[in-house]
Design an enzyme around this catalytic site. Sequence first.
Site, PDB file in Angstrom:
ATOM      1  N   GLY A 121       3.759   9.376   5.799  1.00 20.96           N
ATOM      2  CA  GLY A 121       4.491   7.999   5.381  1.00 20.96           C
ATOM      3  C   GLY A 121       3.328   6.852   5.048  1.00 20.96           C
ATOM      4  O   GLY A 121       2.551   7.465   4.874  1.00 20.96           O
ATOM      5  N   HIS A 122       3.174   5.905   4.532  1.00 22.20           N
ATOM      6  CA  HIS A 122       3.006   5.127   4.635  1.00 22.20           C
ATOM      7  C   HIS A 122       3.469   3.650   5.172  1.00 22.20           C
ATOM      8  O   HIS A 122       4.526   3.624   4.490  1.00 22.20           O
ATOM      9  CB  HIS A 122       2.396   4.933   3.059  1.00 22.20           C
ATOM     10  N   ASP A 123       2.514   2.872   5.101  1.00 17.63           N
ATOM     11  CA  ASP A 123       2.767   0.933   5.062  1.00 17.63           C
ATOM     12  C   ASP A 123       2.391   0.359   4.375  1.00 17.63           C
ATOM     13  O   ASP A 123       0.972   0.826   3.113  1.00 17.63           O
ATOM     14  CB  ASP A 123       2.172   0.410   6.663  1.00 17.63           C
ATOM     15  N   GLY A 124       2.751  -0.847   4.210  1.00 19.90           N
ATOM     16  CA  GLY A 124       2.047  -1.874   2.846  1.00 19.90           C
ATOM     17  C   GLY A 124       2.119  -3.208   3.516  1.00 19.90           C
ATOM     18  O   GLY A 124       3.348  -2.796   4.061  1.00 19.90           O
ATOM     19  N   SER A 138       0.579  -1.222   0.173  1.00 19.01           N
ATOM     20  CA  SER A 138       0.242   0.414   0.046  1.00 19.01           C
ATOM     21  C   SER A 138       1.038   1.185   0.166  1.00 19.01           C
ATOM     22  O   SER A 138       0.278   2.695  -0.368  1.00 19.01           O
ATOM     23  CB  SER A 138      -0.939   0.048   1.654  1.00 19.01           C
ATOM     24  N   GLY A 167       2.121 -11.880   2.835  1.00 18.13           N
ATOM     25  CA  GLY A 167       3.229 -11.911   2.914  1.00 18.13           C
ATOM     26  C   GLY A 167       4.324 -11.426   3.023  1.00 18.13           C
ATOM     27  O   GLY A 167       5.762 -12.349   3.531  1.00 18.13           O
TER      28      GLY A 167
END
Length: 471
Positions: A313-316, A75, A320
């Site tokens: 920010g952003h995480d993804g 993401s 897995g």
Amino acid sequence: MTTTGPATDGLIDPAHWEARFAELVKKHGIPGAQLGILKVGADGAADELFTTATGVLHAGTGQVATPDSVFQIGSVSKVWTATVIMQLVDEGRFTLQTPVAEIVPDLALRDPDVTKTVTVWNLLTHTSGIDGDVFTDTGRGDDALEKYVAELGEAAQNHPLGATWSYCNSGYSLLGRIIEVVTGQTWDEAMKERLFAPLGLTHTTTLPEEAMVFGHSVGHLKGGDEPVVAPVWGMPRSVGPAGLITSRVEDVLAFARMHLTGGTAQDGTRVLSEAGVAEMADFQTECPEKILLGDSWGLGWFRCDWNGHRAIGHDGNTIGQAAFLRLLPEAGIAVAVNTNIGSAIPLYQDLYEEIFKTLVDVDLPARFELPAEPVEVDATPYLGAYSRESVLEEVFEEDGKLWMRTTVSGAVAEASGGTEPETNELIPVGPALFAFQPDKSEAYYPVRFYSLPNGQEYIHFGARATPKRPA
């Protein structure tokens, strides 16, 4: 937090961070990972850029991870899609307040009023209310997004338009379709032409056949001494704009650098207007639950208050694989981590706390932990079932404790082997706020209960707002 390594002098010590990263990745049982740190040079000075990799790309084959290997950034891709949307706003193709139906005339959502009034801004800020976890596989063709949007009318409307915030993958697939309609290109082609090429990215792709020419990471459902490789490599093409970019940390940091320098690539090419960069990072809407990601949302970015310092920010997360990107604009610094494990929050916490403290003397917020003393909360108002398209959350009391049973369904659950219900204790932290610790996780996660002005009750968990079923 314990900080080790060099004194705070603002310089990146490659030997230290290479060793420390390898140590932390091993500590947390992650098969393979990459780290990148960028400090933009001030007043014409050269940038500092550090990248490293450790471990393996695939626990079964033992292929070694290198800084040039590519990982799924999940993401984090949303910020890239949002950047191209903002380029089109710069060009006057539409505005943030343009109704999506004016751009995509065949849009037909479940709620006819939402169809007419949902805007580009609603999609960028996750306030549309469209069920966010619709991962319909519409094939591998160039018409995958067109077909996806044609079926989006089957998705539930989880909350009234603009009434609250709930993470929405579906909205970003729809943004990808907007890009296609306006540019006449596929989303994949538009990303290459509008971002990858001007930024000089050589190891960034959107399609699996493109990623395969590089050493590429494979997801793992479990790490440690008995790793479990994910049964499939990637998600359907229809969710590309929400999370299918594959990249190395050096390329991710080149994208971040553009956002740290007012919209220009390293060679001076203007990629996005300075105003567009600022608007993406500016406050747009509140988040009901401010602990897991950020306290508020911009356009694509989430926004974090790090003890008075504003980070974005952003995480993804894919099947897995997990990625993290944080920018601290005031210091001109960005840090990216790519991993091939489903959840790597403890690694993120250990690593980013040390990096930002060491390099710029900024402390991240205290970790979300259980209170020192037990908190008494009447949980009666929260009991019941909460559901959205692919998730059922059942909150119940048993043996004097509060529990949450989560049942996931649909394509992602089947692909990840996560179709069996998972039950976790909810531990009171404060009014309407609870903590739970998933099986084998080192971290606690927040669960918040709240109501909208119309009286509809919600549980906010995993960045999603899930409505309560009538009793």
